[in-house]
Design an enzyme around this catalytic site. Structure first.
Site, mmCIF file in Angstrom:
data_model
loop_
_atom_site.group_PDB
_atom_site.id
_atom_site.type_symbol
_atom_site.label_atom_id
_atom_site.label_comp_id
_atom_site.label_asym_id
_atom_site.label_seq_id
_atom_site.Cartn_x
_atom_site.Cartn_y
_atom_site.Cartn_z
ATOM 1 N N HIS A 147 7.993 -2.610 -36.642
ATOM 2 C CA HIS A 147 8.879 -2.568 -35.476
ATOM 3 C C HIS A 147 8.346 -1.574 -34.448
ATOM 4 O O HIS A 147 7.974 -0.455 -34.801
ATOM 5 C CB HIS A 147 10.266 -2.079 -35.881
ATOM 6 C CG HIS A 147 11.103 -3.065 -36.610
ATOM 7 N ND1 HIS A 147 10.859 -3.473 -37.895
ATOM 8 C CD2 HIS A 147 12.236 -3.727 -36.224
ATOM 9 C CE1 HIS A 147 11.785 -4.341 -38.270
ATOM 10 N NE2 HIS A 147 12.633 -4.516 -37.282
ATOM 11 N N ASN A 179 3.740 3.310 -41.590
ATOM 12 C CA ASN A 179 4.999 2.686 -41.162
ATOM 13 C C ASN A 179 6.182 3.120 -42.021
ATOM 14 O O ASN A 179 7.274 3.357 -41.503
ATOM 15 C CB ASN A 179 4.845 1.161 -41.199
ATOM 16 C CG ASN A 179 6.095 0.431 -40.725
ATOM 17 O OD1 ASN A 179 6.709 0.824 -39.732
ATOM 18 N ND2 ASN A 179 6.467 -0.629 -41.429
#
Lengths: 325, 325
Positions: A147, A179
């Site tokens: 994201h 991440n």
């Protein structure tokens, strides 16, 4: 004269000549035409000599912009207005150029029943198929669908959170150590700023940065995932974070560039702070140009720029891309 | 409760707490504040529990597009309307995205007194300094300043030719064996098409293409020249060539992709022809989308797509970039 000239120019075959002077040639009749009338030779063939009466050529007959009657080629930037972010998609790298967000102390609180387990990653059908990043590009790629606007920034409503799962909000990110770890802590840092600033605005995006090689030259190297290769894997990611308080026309600004790789949680976040102009140079973007220099403060002189290492739920983060984990 | 929770979350120092709850913190007063009133804890800190009365939060208070009040970041595409071409500049790679041209049999003839010796390479001051490609980026780089719209396509006037020397019309190109050889012959091929079509329209630009590595992964690798590294060296170049005759609504289309490296003059040009859609996928551009499929013919089935090897004057081509040659 034409025969000699043509031979001099290497045009000595009938087949070639038909291309030069024919009007009706198809592959089938290439060998059948043999007009070699020198009066029809254009300047480019006869070496630029003998073109008649130059003064008569009107430069306005050259109309390069008429190309666009076939359709404007772009690049198109696919902008999407979502509840929590605006994204701008790059059809060439099949990553966002950037996403921008707005968060507040209230907006980062969880709305009733909002849960990322209800959200699913989805392709963005607003992007033409040939330019779209696809779920299968990420599948077994070894990279997370990372994201850019974090799901956790959109907890105020399920719709807002669901929207963060469009692939136009994703870049391939190293999972373990990035991440799911340092980068997640960094996102958390940005959220915590809502305790200090009424409005926190964040721009996030991928970078493709050169590094110095053994031969002294600088090269950019990045992987492209998917079959056929489709989605570029950024070498780095940036965030430009702006804190703003109501009634204060000054803003607090921090620009950060992190490599898309495992980062030790003991690394100081300030190690990754960069001047805004450096980020402009590497992204090609103009950043905060409407805000006078005197109104910009250094975020990391106002707050302690640091990550706090906490455990994030990992199980829902990237089930598809890394099925073995 | 707050003390325990804060410790659970790893927030156990006063310095960190001041960042969370302080409003007036500067690095100097980080250690002086220690308010830990749990009512001020935002959801992100207290784990999302206990946020009051969710129904009251209005999602419209989240306004991501307000980021743009600081200035729209772009990417900006610097379009330049020149006499012979239109260029679109990429501030990130500091190359053109593309240039489009229009040539005719008449336009490619040399105007009176027009000579490329009168032209000089020049930086394009319409581009903000931080995004501009510079003469010194190319200096001793080993690469030519490679025209995308060729100077020889703008012989109809000195002004038109001079304009082709803006760096916004340049990409770094391998000199020997490419820019000064095969690529030049390819440019000549496009000019010769003016004998077959009333209007020839050409789009030219750089590409950054992945190749398969020994580990089976696909990677893009390209050099960046200048100090600091500034201008990307494309791995390939493309031309999309359109031939059109007056009174005929069909167009003849050829797309070509050539590697930015020495190419043997005996290589067939058709070896480098690619489907237009492949070029779309690799550039992210939409190409000729307004022209119905049935109106597009394959250029290389209409004409013989081949280069003709002729000697081009080399001495004036790139004196600065390769002073030793």
């Amino acid at each position: 004269m034409s025969k000699v000239l043509v031979n001099t120019l290497g045009l000595g075959t009938v087949g070639v000549a038909s291309f030069f002077w024919g009007r009706s040639s198809t592959p089938a009749d290439v060998a059948t035409e043999s007009k070699t009338d020198s009066k029809n030779l254009p300047a480019i063939v006869n070496g630029g000599n003998g073109a008649p009466d130059k003064a008569l050529f009107n430069p306005e007959l050259v109309k390069p912009s008429q190309f666009f009657k076939y359709g404007f080629p772009g690049p198109i930037h696919d902008l999407q207005n979502r509840s929590e972010f605006v994204s701008c998609y790059n059809r060439q790298t099949r990553n966002p150029y950037w996403v921008v967000e707005h968060i507040t102390k209230e907006s980062v609180q969880r709305g009733s029943g909002v849960d990322r387990k209800n959200s699913v990653f989805k392709e963005d059908e607003a992007i033409p198929a040939k330019f779209r990043s696809r779920l299968r590009d990420f599948f077994r790629s070894g990279y997370d669908r990372g994201h850019q606007a974090p799901a956790a920034d959109a907890k105020f409503s399920q719709v807002a959170m669901d929207e963060t799962f469009y692939l136009t909000n994703m870049s391939p990110q190293v999972g373990d150590g990035f991440n799911r770890d340092y980068w997640a802590h960094f996102e958390d840092f940005a959220r915590r700023l809502t305790n200090r600033y009424d409005n926190v605005r964040i721009m996030t995006g991928p970078l493709f940065l050169p590094k110095r090689c053994d031969d002294g030259k600088y090269r950019v190297t990045y992987e492209v995932i998917g079959s056929p290769p489709n989605v570029a894997v950024p070498t780095h990611f940036f965030k430009l974070i702006v804190g703003e308080n109501n009634g204060d026309d000054r803003i607090s600004v921090g620009a950060f560039v992190l490599p898309n790789e495992r980062i030790d949680n003991t690394d100081d976040l300030t190690k990754y702070q960069v001047p805004v102009e450096a980020l402009e140079r590497s992204t090609g973007l103009e950043l905060l140009q409407k805000v006078p220099f005197s109104k910009k403060k250094d975020l990391c002189r106002e707050v302690k720029c640091e990550i706090l290492v906490r455990e994030f739920p990992k199980q829902a983060k990237n089930v598809l891309a890394l099925p073995g984990k």
